[in-house]
Design an enzyme around this catalytic site. Structure first.
Site, PDB file in Angstrom:
ATOM      1  CE  LYS A 190       4.308   6.142  -1.863  1.00 20.17           C
ATOM      2  NZ  LYS A 190       3.568   4.900  -1.866  1.00 20.17           N
ATOM      3  CE  LYS A 195      -0.032  12.899  -2.521  1.00 22.36           C
ATOM      4  NZ  LYS A 195       1.212  12.379  -1.991  1.00 22.36           N
TER       5      LYS A 195
END
Length: 181
Positions: free
Chosen positions: A54, A122
C-alpha cells in the site's frame, strides 16, 4: 493486514484492489469477505506486507498526480488545448489510471474529495519513514512527500489528492482557484 486502493468509488462499486499480508490459510478464510468489496485481491506476503505494498502504491500515485499536475500547468502556460493534449497523452506511454481518473478533475478545477490530500500526506509519511528504516533511498519519493505536505500546509488537506495541482500552481505563481472554505 489488508489495505485497499481504489477510493470511495472503488468501494461503492466493489472494485477495490486489496493487498493482503498474512498466512495463506487465513487469506483463504477471509477471501469471501474481501470479495464483497474487491476485484483484485492478492496475498502479497506475511503479515505487514499489505501495508508495505500500500505504501508503494501511494508513492506511485502521488508521483503520478504530481507529474500530471506539472504537465497541465506547463501545457496551460503555452496555451495548449488541454482537453486534446490529455487525450493524446492518454493514448501513449503517458497513459495511466491516474491520467484517466484525475486529469479531468484537474482541468475542471474540481477537487471534491475522493481520497483526501491529508490522508495521502499521512501515507507519504509512512513511505518515507519505512524507506529510512529499510535503508532505501527514495529521492523522488521524498520530494513528492514534501510537495504533498506543502499543499496540505497551504490549507488544501480536505481536497482530493488531485488538489496537488494547486500546489504546482502556487509554485508557478499561477493559482486561479481560491482555497475552499
Amino acid at each position: 493486514d489488508a489495505p485497499v486502493s481504489g477510493g470511495e468509488a472503488g468501494a461503492i462499486e466493489g472494485m477495490l484492489s486489496i493487498m493482503v499480508g498474512g498466512e495463506p490459510a487465513d487469506f483463504e478464510a477471509a477471501k469471501p469477505v474481501l470479495e464483497a468489496v474487491g476485484k483484485t485481491i492478492v496475498l502479497v506476503g506475511p503479515s505487514g506486507s499489505g501495508q508495505t505494498v500500500k505504501a508503494a502504491n501511494q508513492l506511485i500515485v502521488a508521483a503520478n498526480i504530481q507529474a500530471l499536475s506539472e504537465a497541465v500547468v506547463f501545457l496551460e502556460a503555452y496555451g495548449v488545448d488541454t482537453d486534446v493534449a490529455i487525450k493524446v497523452l492518454g493514448g501513449g506511454l503517458a497513459g495511466s489510471k491516474v491520467l484517466d481518473q484525475k486529469a479531468q478533475k484537474i482541468l475542471d478545477r474540481e477537487f471534491a474529495p475522493g481520497f483526501r490530500l491529508a490522508l495521502h500526506n499521512k501515507d507519504m509519511g509512512i513511505v518515507t519513514s519505512a524507506a529510512r528504516e529499510a535503508g532505501v533511498v527514495m529521492p523522488l519519493g521524498a520530494l513528492v512527500a514534501q510537495l504533498v505536505t506543502s499543499t496540505v500546509a497551504s490549507g488544501d488537506g480536505a481536497l482530493d489528492h488531485s488538489g496537488l495541482f494547486r500546489g504546482v500552481q502556487r509554485l508557478a505563481g499561477k493559482i486561479d482557484v481560491p482555497v475552499p472554505a
